[in-house]
Design a protein around this motif. Structure first.
Motif, PDB file in Angstrom:
ATOM      1  N   ALA A 108      55.817  22.809 -74.083  1.00 17.91           N
ATOM      2  CA  ALA A 108      54.728  23.537 -73.438  1.00 17.91           C
ATOM      3  C   ALA A 108      53.559  22.618 -73.099  1.00 17.91           C
ATOM      4  N   ARG A 109      53.232  21.703 -73.996  1.00 14.11           N
ATOM      5  CA  ARG A 109      52.102  20.814 -73.739  1.00 14.11           C
ATOM      6  C   ARG A 109      52.383  19.883 -72.572  1.00 14.11           C
ATOM      7  N   GLN A 110      53.579  19.293 -72.547  1.00  8.73           N
ATOM      8  CA  GLN A 110      53.933  18.398 -71.446  1.00  8.73           C
ATOM      9  C   GLN A 110      54.003  19.158 -70.117  1.00  8.73           C
ATOM     10  N   ALA A 111      54.496  20.387 -70.179  1.00 10.55           N
ATOM     11  CA  ALA A 111      54.544  21.206 -68.968  1.00 10.55           C
ATOM     12  C   ALA A 111      53.141  21.523 -68.471  1.00 10.55           C
ATOM     13  N   ALA A 112      52.216  21.740 -69.405  1.00  9.86           N
ATOM     14  CA  ALA A 112      50.832  21.999 -69.012  1.00  9.86           C
ATOM     15  C   ALA A 112      50.195  20.754 -68.400  1.00  9.86           C
ATOM     16  N   LEU A 113      50.518  19.581 -68.928  1.00 12.11           N
ATOM     17  CA  LEU A 113      49.986  18.342 -68.359  1.00 12.11           C
ATOM     18  C   LEU A 113      50.527  18.094 -66.953  1.00 12.11           C
ATOM     19  N   ALA A 114      51.768  18.483 -66.703  1.00 16.72           N
ATOM     20  CA  ALA A 114      52.318  18.380 -65.342  1.00 16.72           C
ATOM     21  C   ALA A 114      51.632  19.368 -64.419  1.00 16.72           C
ATOM     22  N   LEU A 115      51.344  20.545 -64.945  1.00 16.37           N
ATOM     23  CA  LEU A 115      50.754  21.623 -64.151  1.00 16.37           C
ATOM     24  C   LEU A 115      49.281  21.386 -63.846  1.00 16.37           C
ATOM     25  N   VAL A 116      48.547  20.791 -64.792  1.00 22.28           N
ATOM     26  CA  VAL A 116      47.092  20.740 -64.664  1.00 22.28           C
ATOM     27  C   VAL A 116      46.649  19.885 -63.482  1.00 22.28           C
ATOM     28  N   THR A 117      47.432  18.870 -63.107  1.00 21.72           N
ATOM     29  CA  THR A 117      47.053  18.072 -61.942  1.00 21.72           C
ATOM     30  C   THR A 117      47.063  18.935 -60.680  1.00 21.72           C
ATOM     31  N   GLY A 118      48.096  19.760 -60.520  1.00 26.88           N
ATOM     32  CA  GLY A 118      48.164  20.640 -59.366  1.00 26.88           C
ATOM     33  C   GLY A 118      47.097  21.711 -59.391  1.00 26.88           C
ATOM     34  N   LEU A 119      46.817  22.273 -60.576  1.00 25.03           N
ATOM     35  CA  LEU A 119      45.769  23.277 -60.688  1.00 25.03           C
ATOM     36  C   LEU A 119      44.407  22.671 -60.345  1.00 25.03           C
ATOM     37  N   ALA A 120      44.154  21.464 -60.855  1.00 24.50           N
ATOM     38  CA  ALA A 120      42.896  20.790 -60.539  1.00 24.50           C
ATOM     39  C   ALA A 120      42.826  20.438 -59.053  1.00 24.50           C
ATOM     40  N   ALA A 121      43.971  20.049 -58.476  1.00 19.50           N
ATOM     41  CA  ALA A 121      44.001  19.753 -57.039  1.00 19.50           C
ATOM     42  C   ALA A 121      43.665  21.001 -56.225  1.00 19.50           C
ATOM     43  N   ASN A 122      44.222  22.137 -56.604  1.00 14.09           N
ATOM     44  CA  ASN A 122      43.903  23.384 -55.895  1.00 14.09           C
ATOM     45  C   ASN A 122      42.416  23.709 -55.999  1.00 14.09           C
ATOM     46  N   ARG A 123      41.827  23.485 -57.179  1.00 14.73           N
ATOM     47  CA  ARG A 123      40.391  23.743 -57.336  1.00 14.73           C
ATOM     48  C   ARG A 123      39.579  22.769 -56.489  1.00 14.73           C
ATOM     49  N   SER A 124      40.026  21.526 -56.425  1.00 13.39           N
ATOM     50  CA  SER A 124      39.335  20.532 -55.600  1.00 13.39           C
ATOM     51  C   SER A 124      39.444  20.874 -54.115  1.00 13.39           C
ATOM     52  N   LEU A 125      40.595  21.402 -53.707  1.00 16.88           N
ATOM     53  CA  LEU A 125      40.747  21.835 -52.315  1.00 16.88           C
ATOM     54  C   LEU A 125      39.729  22.922 -51.969  1.00 16.88           C
ATOM     55  N   GLU A 126      39.452  23.793 -52.931  1.00 13.57           N
ATOM     56  CA  GLU A 126      38.510  24.891 -52.703  1.00 13.57           C
ATOM     57  C   GLU A 126      37.057  24.418 -52.699  1.00 13.57           C
ATOM     58  N   THR A 127      36.733  23.498 -53.604  1.00  7.69           N
ATOM     59  CA  THR A 127      35.334  23.096 -53.779  1.00  7.69           C
ATOM     60  C   THR A 127      34.955  21.842 -53.016  1.00  7.69           C
ATOM     61  N   GLY A 128      35.940  21.019 -52.669  1.00  7.94           N
ATOM     62  CA  GLY A 128      35.651  19.740 -52.039  1.00  7.94           C
ATOM     63  C   GLY A 128      35.143  18.698 -53.007  1.00  7.94           C
ATOM     64  N   GLN A 129      35.234  18.978 -54.330  1.00  3.21           N
ATOM     65  CA  GLN A 129      34.687  18.085 -55.347  1.00  3.21           C
ATOM     66  C   GLN A 129      35.778  17.592 -56.297  1.00  3.21           C
ATOM     67  N   PRO A 130      35.565  16.442 -56.934  1.00  4.18           N
ATOM     68  CA  PRO A 130      36.493  16.013 -57.991  1.00  4.18           C
ATOM     69  C   PRO A 130      36.466  17.019 -59.139  1.00  4.18           C
ATOM     70  N   VAL A 131      37.587  17.159 -59.835  1.00  4.30           N
ATOM     71  CA  VAL A 131      37.718  18.132 -60.912  1.00  4.30           C
ATOM     72  C   VAL A 131      38.211  17.430 -62.170  1.00  4.30           C
TER      73      VAL A 131
END
Length: 431
Positions: free
Chosen positions: A400-423
């Motif tokens: 679960a932890r490794q899966a979350a680490l794989a997922l968090v980059t994409g989740l942060a990328a989606n947030r960055s796409l919305e805000t235009g800022q580094p996350v």
């Protein structure tokens, strides 16, 4: 006693697990769960064809009852990505071991809830990041771990989906980010997991830019036709992007014959309204090791493959995988086994190279065979690891932890796409 197993989500990808479980006497698939009885019946025919008994069919509304009545020991989750959390958490709280297809889920709230549930219950959740089990990827990891290029300072990763495979994400439920999390989550989490695994590092900061540049309404490119879905549409007959479900027995039985129950169309026009995901994305990631990565995903390439370059203190390592050199129209879609449907599929070049370029020395070829069966041979190997507790040298199942680490980059990328800022990834998930 055989492990009493249930599969929730009986679409195309679930075939890999239904077939794999049916071949193993130590497992007994006793229950299937899906909103569509036609799709469940398809998987029951697979079980019968393998000489196994059929499984009881359950609707999602009775999922918790199914776990109890069927006395489930193992749950395999292959449903729509956005629904994973509901099934994973209920199973963990019932003391059931869980195997989930990637990605673990689609947004930060659900991901955090899954992580918290794993911690609270002490339950077992494995996520099938199969690319770790591709021998080509294992060889790259070995070279990096051996210090072949010294300390890794930067990575450049380019992934190209061609205009058949890439287009397929824009025909089906993945086209809606609420279902899939977009390609940054559904597709790229594969690649982010590889980089985490290759480097033995964790992502810390993510900045992304992306757009819907090719698919969706208003992007005619001289190809767009005026229809909602391909089946029964004369306008789709000369559209190279159209998928004709009736021409493929598996897709016809799983989707076309099942439409009467849920009105799910697997063959939507890739240029029709309703696309809320991007098709062209660039990401910059920094890791706790000090390394950085530049990543680009293109979903409308004329060819299919990927390139990864690692720059280190003692040289450079280059991986180049060419899966197709060009694409002919119609019917090329990925099956559960990574095969290609259709007699007009793109020619498969199958060229792979791993090149080590040490400082002050000539290049050294470290290429290993690229198996084209099921994601470079990874599907069979990940099944063996998940179901047989088979130890594959150089690879491990993602928890679960490794899966979350794989997922968090994409989740942060989606947030960055919305805000235009580094996350900062720590602001997205508490891993």
């Amino acid at each position: 006693m055989p492990v009493r197993t249930a599969i929730v989500g009986t679409g195309n990808r679930a075939q890999l697990f239904t077939e794999g479980l049916a071949k193993r006497d130590e497992y007994d698939v006793v229950a299937l769960c899906d909103p569509n009885s036609v799709r469940m019946a398809f998987h029951n025919r697979m079980l019968l064809a393998a000489g196994r008994r059929t499984a009881h069919q359950w609707p999602p509304a009775r999922f918790d009852e199914m776990l109890r009545v069927e006395r489930i020991d193992l749950l395999v989750v292959t449903s729509v990505d956005a629904t994973h959390d509901r099934y994973i958490e209920a199973a963990l709280r019932a003391g059931v071991r869980v195997i989930s297809e990637k990605p673990m889920t689609t947004d930060a709230t659900k991901a955090q809830s899954i992580l918290d549930t794993v911690r609270e219950t002490g339950g077992s959740l494995s996520v099938a990041y199969n690319y770790r089990f591709n021998p080509v990827h294992r060889r790259v990891r070995e070279l990096l771990a051996e210090g072949a290029i010294g300390d890794v300072h930067s990575v450049h990763f380019e992934w190209m989906l061609d205009v058949s495979h890439g287009a397929d994400y824009f025909r089906r439920w993945h086209r809606d980010k609420a279902n899939s999390g977009g390609l940054m989550v559904h597709k790229a989490s594969h690649h982010f997991d590889l980089v985490n695994w290759w480097l033995g590092a964790e992502p810390r900061t993510v900045y992304a830019r992306g757009q819907l540049a090719f698919y969706g309404p208003g992007h005619e490119h001289g190809y767009a036709r005026d229809y909602e879905r391909a089946n029964g549409s004369p306008e789709a007959l000369d559209d190279p992007f159209a998928l004709q479900l009736a021409d493929n027995a598996t897709l016809r039985e799983l989707y076309l014959d099942a439409e009467g129950e849920d009105a799910y169309y697997r063959d939507r026009n890739v240029f029709a309204p309703g696309v809320t995901i991007e098709d062209d994305m660039a990401v910059l990631v920094s890791y706790d090791s000090g390394a950085t990565m530049s990543y680009h995903l293109t979903a409308y390439s004329p060819a299919e493959g990927y390139r990864v370059m690692f720059n280190g203190s003692r040289g450079r390592l280059e991986l180049n995988v060419e899966e197709s050199t060009w694409t002919q129209p119609h019917l090329r879609v990925e099956s559960a086994k990574g095969a290609v449907h259709g007699d007009l599929a793109a020619p498969m070049a199958g060229r792979t190279s791993i090149t080590l370029r040490p400082l002050w020395s000539p290049p050294v070829d470290h290429t290993v065979d690229h198996d084209h069966a099921g994601h470079g041979g990874a599907d069979a190997r990940v099944l063996a690891a998940l179901l047989d507790d088979s130890r594959t040298e150089g690879a491990e199942i993602a928890d679960a932890r490794q899966a979350a680490l794989a997922l968090v980059t994409g989740l942060a990328a989606n947030r960055s796409l919305e805000t235009g800022q580094p996350v900062q990834t720590a602001d997205v998930l508490k891993i």
